[in-house]
Motif scaffolding. Structure first.
Motif, PDB file in Angstrom:
ATOM      1  N   SER A  47       0.753  -1.236   0.061  1.00 10.95           N
ATOM      2  CA  SER A  47      -0.028   0.076   0.036  1.00 10.95           C
ATOM      3  C   SER A  47       0.892   1.415  -0.060  1.00 10.95           C
ATOM      4  O   SER A  47       2.069   1.268   0.269  1.00 10.95           O
ATOM      5  N   TRP A  48       0.177   2.428  -0.152  1.00 10.98           N
ATOM      6  CA  TRP A  48       1.163   3.738  -0.208  1.00 10.98           C
ATOM      7  C   TRP A  48       1.228   4.042   1.215  1.00 10.98           C
ATOM      8  O   TRP A  48       0.919   3.471   2.137  1.00 10.98           O
ATOM      9  N   HIS A 154      -3.076   3.224 -10.986  1.00  9.80           N
ATOM     10  CA  HIS A 154      -4.207   2.702 -10.154  1.00  9.80           C
ATOM     11  C   HIS A 154      -3.898   2.812  -8.748  1.00  9.80           C
ATOM     12  O   HIS A 154      -2.793   2.920  -8.395  1.00  9.80           O
ATOM     13  N   THR A 155      -4.782   2.679  -8.001  1.00  5.95           N
ATOM     14  CA  THR A 155      -4.500   2.772  -6.402  1.00  5.95           C
ATOM     15  C   THR A 155      -3.622   1.559  -6.159  1.00  5.95           C
ATOM     16  O   THR A 155      -2.675   1.928  -5.298  1.00  5.95           O
ATOM     17  N   TYR A 158      -0.091   3.383  -6.757  1.00  4.60           N
ATOM     18  CA  TYR A 158       0.313   4.382  -6.103  1.00  4.60           C
ATOM     19  C   TYR A 158       1.003   4.172  -4.747  1.00  4.60           C
ATOM     20  O   TYR A 158       0.714   3.328  -3.928  1.00  4.60           O
ATOM     21  N   SER A 177     -10.390   5.411  -1.012  1.00  4.03           N
ATOM     22  CA  SER A 177      -8.910   5.420  -1.607  1.00  4.03           C
ATOM     23  C   SER A 177      -8.965   6.950  -2.369  1.00  4.03           C
ATOM     24  O   SER A 177      -7.759   7.368  -2.325  1.00  4.03           O
ATOM     25  N   ILE A 181      -6.184   9.293  -1.313  1.00  4.82           N
ATOM     26  CA  ILE A 181      -5.051   9.809  -2.171  1.00  4.82           C
ATOM     27  C   ILE A 181      -4.923  11.305  -2.661  1.00  4.82           C
ATOM     28  O   ILE A 181      -4.133  11.940  -2.948  1.00  4.82           O
ATOM     29  N   CYS A 277      -8.799   5.519  -8.940  1.00  8.72           N
ATOM     30  CA  CYS A 277      -9.328   4.984  -7.483  1.00  8.72           C
ATOM     31  C   CYS A 277     -10.794   4.508  -7.818  1.00  8.72           C
ATOM     32  O   CYS A 277     -11.649   4.970  -7.110  1.00  8.72           O
TER      33      CYS A 277
END
Length: 353
Positions: A47-48, A154-155, A158, A177, A181, A277
């Motif tokens: 994940s980010w 895409h998410t 990221y 999301s 973001i 997202c």
């Protein structure tokens, strides 16, 4: 080649697979967990950087072991969550084999199932699909999608707002999301946030604890649907950006051209990057040869059990496989019920059937 044999095979070693493993261990069943990742931690390890849980650590735990708090953070981040899952797996000595990618599930012809993988074949009498959705990002087929010449991600891809410093970035999607973001990017980039409908923030006092309580009440036939209250949890970073006026959504654009987005009234917004997202789809590709899908494309279930094949349970894909089952705190309840059903079936049918 001789197949590995086990009573129960769990496909996926993220939070849903680990919750299933906890209850399978307590039930005294022979089981194995196959995970395609090279390391523990589920999708949280990908994940980010600034992703936060919706709930404090104490309300974000798998069965049997509370998540410890993260120093200095009310809402733990993704790295803390991945470390918790790795510790959980180790603490309960769950039999996870990785990396193993399950390619196809077949009927074994003897009452069992065969899992064909890139590392051999497993024979099992019951199967728990717990692969989640992370590996199947969804991007809508909007006009001009392939004409746009800037960066699209895409998410799923990221990682950090620092990658977009000084850019014009279009964020598409009105869920959690998208809000997180977009809020993250406002610190380094010029952002437009496009949503199909005006975003609906849940009341600021609502977090994962309350959402889980609402899901529980809904199962009991009492209380509001979560969607009646809103769609987006106002985590602290989202709340700060919203209150500062940096998180104002725009209506969805009509199409893309080479430079960016074009709205129905002709307004254009050239941009350097687009972050989609727009959600994920359940990663059930190994089941595609069994004919389990219904007319709407989804596998019909009774709880977690596939109606077309009661040997197969789907765990952790969202409310259709158990209320709040895609959350850390919610998946335990559904996993317990699924394992109880599996144990009952195996005990009734006996070891030779």
């Amino acid at each position: 080649m001789t197949a590995h044999r086990t009573q129960v095979l769990v496909v996926g070693g993220g939070q849903a697979g680990l919750a299933a493993g906890y209850y399978l261990r307590r039930a005294g069943l022979d089981f194995e967990i196959l995970d395609a990742s090279t390391a523990p931690g589920g999708s949280w390890q990908h994940s980010w950087d600034t992703l936060r849980l919706f709930s404090p650590a104490a309300h974000s735990s798998l069965p049997g072991r509370p998540m410890p708090g993260q120093p200095g953070q009310e809402y733990p981040d993704a790295a803390h969550t991945a470390a918790y899952l790795a510790d959980y797996e180790k603490r309960y000595d769950l039999p996870v084999t990785r990396p193993v990618r399950v390619e196809r599930i077949e009927d074994a012809g003897d009452g069992g199932l065969l899992a064909r993988t890139d590392s051999g074949t497993w024979h099992t009498r019951a199967l728990v699909m717990a692969t989640g959705t992370w590996q199947r990002p969804f991007v809508p087929a909007l006009p001009g999608l392939h004409e746009y010449t800037g960066r699209q991600l895409h998410t799923h891809d990221y990682r950090s707002a620092s990658e977009f410093t000084g850019q014009r970035v279009l964020v598409v999607g009105g869920g959690n999301s998208g809000a997180q973001i977009a809020a993250d990017l406002t610190a380094t980039a010029t952002v437009r946030w496009a949503t199909l409908r005006p975003p609906r923030f849940l009341p600021d006092e609502i977090d994962g604890r309350a959402l889980f309580d609402l899901a529980t009440r809904r199962v009991q036939g009492d209380g509001l649907r979560i969607s009646d209250l809103g769609d987006i949890v106002a985590t602290p970073p989202v709340r700060i950006a919203r209150d500062a006026g940096r998180l104002a959504a725009r209506p969805m654009f009509d199409h893309l051209d080479a430079e960016g987005a074009v709205w129905e009234d002709g307004e254009r917004w050239p941009c350097d990057s687009i972050v989609w997202c727009t959600g994920f789809r359940p990663d059930l590709r190994p089941l595609s040869g069994l004919g389990l899908r219904g007319a709407a494309g989804r596998v019909p279930t009774d709880g977690t059990r596939a109606l077309a094949d009661p040997r197969i349970h789907l765990l952790g894909y969202g409310d259709w496989t158990g209320p709040a089952s895609a959350t850390l705190i919610g998946v335990g309840r559904t996993a317990r019920t699924a394992v109880e059903q599996i144990a009952d079936t195996l005990h009734r049918t006996g070891p030779g059937q």
